[in-house]
Motif scaffolding. Structure first.
Motif, PDB file in Angstrom:
ATOM      1  N   VAL A 289       0.770  -1.387  -0.164  1.00  0.00           N
ATOM      2  CA  VAL A 289      -0.132  -0.062  -0.109  1.00  0.00           C
ATOM      3  C   VAL A 289       0.670   1.300  -0.129  1.00  0.00           C
ATOM      4  O   VAL A 289       0.611   2.138  -0.826  1.00  0.00           O
ATOM      5  N   PRO A 290       1.810   1.440   0.862  1.00  0.00           N
ATOM      6  CA  PRO A 290       2.678   2.555   0.913  1.00  0.00           C
ATOM      7  C   PRO A 290       3.500   2.400  -0.479  1.00  0.00           C
ATOM      8  O   PRO A 290       3.760   3.800  -0.823  1.00  0.00           O
TER       9      PRO A 290
ATOM     10  N   SER B 248       2.686   1.431  -3.407  1.00  0.00           N
ATOM     11  CA  SER B 248       1.723   1.835  -4.552  1.00  0.00           C
ATOM     12  C   SER B 248       1.431   3.470  -4.393  1.00  0.00           C
ATOM     13  O   SER B 248       1.517   4.312  -5.219  1.00  0.00           O
ATOM     14  N   VAL B 249       1.290   4.153  -3.146  1.00  0.00           N
ATOM     15  CA  VAL B 249       1.226   5.489  -2.805  1.00  0.00           C
ATOM     16  C   VAL B 249       2.375   6.181  -3.576  1.00  0.00           C
ATOM     17  O   VAL B 249       2.249   7.162  -4.212  1.00  0.00           O
TER      18      VAL B 249
ATOM     19  N   LEU C 265       2.655   8.852  -6.749  1.00  0.00           N
ATOM     20  CA  LEU C 265       3.375  10.206  -6.716  1.00  0.00           C
ATOM     21  C   LEU C 265       4.472  10.426  -7.541  1.00  0.00           C
ATOM     22  O   LEU C 265       4.673  11.117  -8.072  1.00  0.00           O
TER      23      LEU C 265
ATOM     24  N   LEU D 220       6.681   9.613   4.717  1.00  0.00           N
ATOM     25  CA  LEU D 220       6.176   8.574   4.100  1.00  0.00           C
ATOM     26  C   LEU D 220       7.252   7.519   3.824  1.00  0.00           C
ATOM     27  O   LEU D 220       6.834   6.173   4.016  1.00  0.00           O
TER      28      LEU D 220
END
Length: 326
Positions: free
Chosen positions: A232-233, A235-236, A240, A312
């Motif tokens: 999930v992170p 993919s974020v 970006l 992040l």
């Protein structure tokens, strides 16, 4: 942490080494009882016996895998900086490579794809030289041979043959010699392999090597989504990065644009090649790490809000450690 690796400070080499084994702490704290390592495909073992699998204890396996990842990260970092894919040279490519190579437990130990990543990084370097060379026939021939050697280690690597022609479409006007030379390089290796099988009266076994290419692409997938929440992170960050790349796309050098397009195709080829191995393991997707790490490094090298990109990245590292331990 990101700001530290944006620079070319030599101290980053020591930090990267420590970071490599920090990301493997779950295995160093609790060493598994046994770890199997199959280095070559069965059709390669027929003529080349390497007594490697029995020589590694679980502890040696984990440490050797960590050292290989560290060495690959440094080589990868040099290549990306040499080709100027990021705004300024630094150690972000190495940092993101090590991070990507620590996402899942099967990534942390020795595997055929881990060895193949040496070839993939070498192949990436040669593909990035296509647009800068007057005569690329020998480069394509070399890449074809690299893909053949990778196929001897791990059969799905054969799908990287597509990169020969996708890269030529991006970088060069059509020349049949360039389009054929890479295939000739690939065939050269397997020609000698076929001769060996023929001399040992096993030509039928040589034919069976190619049967996985006829596999149908699976229509359904059995996925335990809890195993992939760590993505999930990632993919974020990828989203970006693509937004960042889109915003800067037409302000970048043409060679940089083509390089990222080529790396995108390489990422896709690495993913879809799993279908050629029905009993593929999760470590297959280690092949996605080199092209994926370039895109992530591009985002972090261009991001401007420090509190956001540092947070992040920290979330990603903590997520990796959490899912490795649980």
């Amino acid at each position: 942490m990101i700001n530290q690796f944006r620079t070319s400070n030599p101290i980053n080499l020591l930090l990267l080494f420590a970071y490599t084994f920090f990301m493997r702490i779950v295995l160093l704290v609790e060493i598994p009882d046994a770890l199997n390592f199959e280095f070559l495909e069965p059709y390669t073992k027929f003529f080349l016996q390497i007594p490697l699998t029995s020589a590694f204890s679980p502890t040696t396996n984990v440490i050797a895998a960590g050292l290989i990842i560290f060495i690959q990260a440094i080589i990868f970092n040099i290549i990306i900086n040499n080709h100027g894919l990021l705004p300024k040279p630094g150690y972000l490519p190495a940092l993101l490579y090590i991070t990507g190579a620590s996402l899942f437990m099967p990534f942390l130990v020795l595997s055929p794809t881990l060895i193949c990543n040496f070839l993939l990084i070498w192949m990436m370097d040669k593909l990035l030289k296509i647009g800068k060379s007057q005569n690329v026939i020998m480069i394509m021939f070399d890449i074809g041979m690299i893909i053949a050697v990778g196929t001897l280690i791990y059969f799905p690597f054969i799908v990287m043959l597509l990169m020969l022609w996708l890269s030529l479409l991006l970088y060069r006007s059509f020349s049949w010699r360039e389009w054929v030379s890479g295939l000739v390089g690939f065939i050269t290796i397997f020609f000698f392999l076929g001769v060996f099988y023929y001399l040992n009266d096993n030509l039928g076994m040589f034919y069976k090597i190619w049967l996985p290419l006829a596999n149908k692409f699976p229509a359904t997938f059995k996925i335990n989504y809890n195993d992939y929440l760590v993505l999930v992170p990632v993919s974020v960050m990828m989203v970006l990065a693509m937004i960042q790349l889109r915003d800067n796309f037409f302000r970048s050098f043409i060679s940089t644009r083509k390089a990222f397009q080529m790396l995108f195709f390489m990422f896709i080829c690495a993913i879809i090649s799993f279908y050629t191995k029905p009993n593929f393991r999760l470590y297959h997707f280690l092949l996605c790490v080199p092209p994926g790490a370039v895109l992530l490094a591009y985002y972090f090298s261009n991001a401007s809000k420090r509190w956001f990109y540092e947070s992040l990245f920290l979330i990603l590292v903590l997520a990796i450690q959490y899912f490795l331990f649980v």
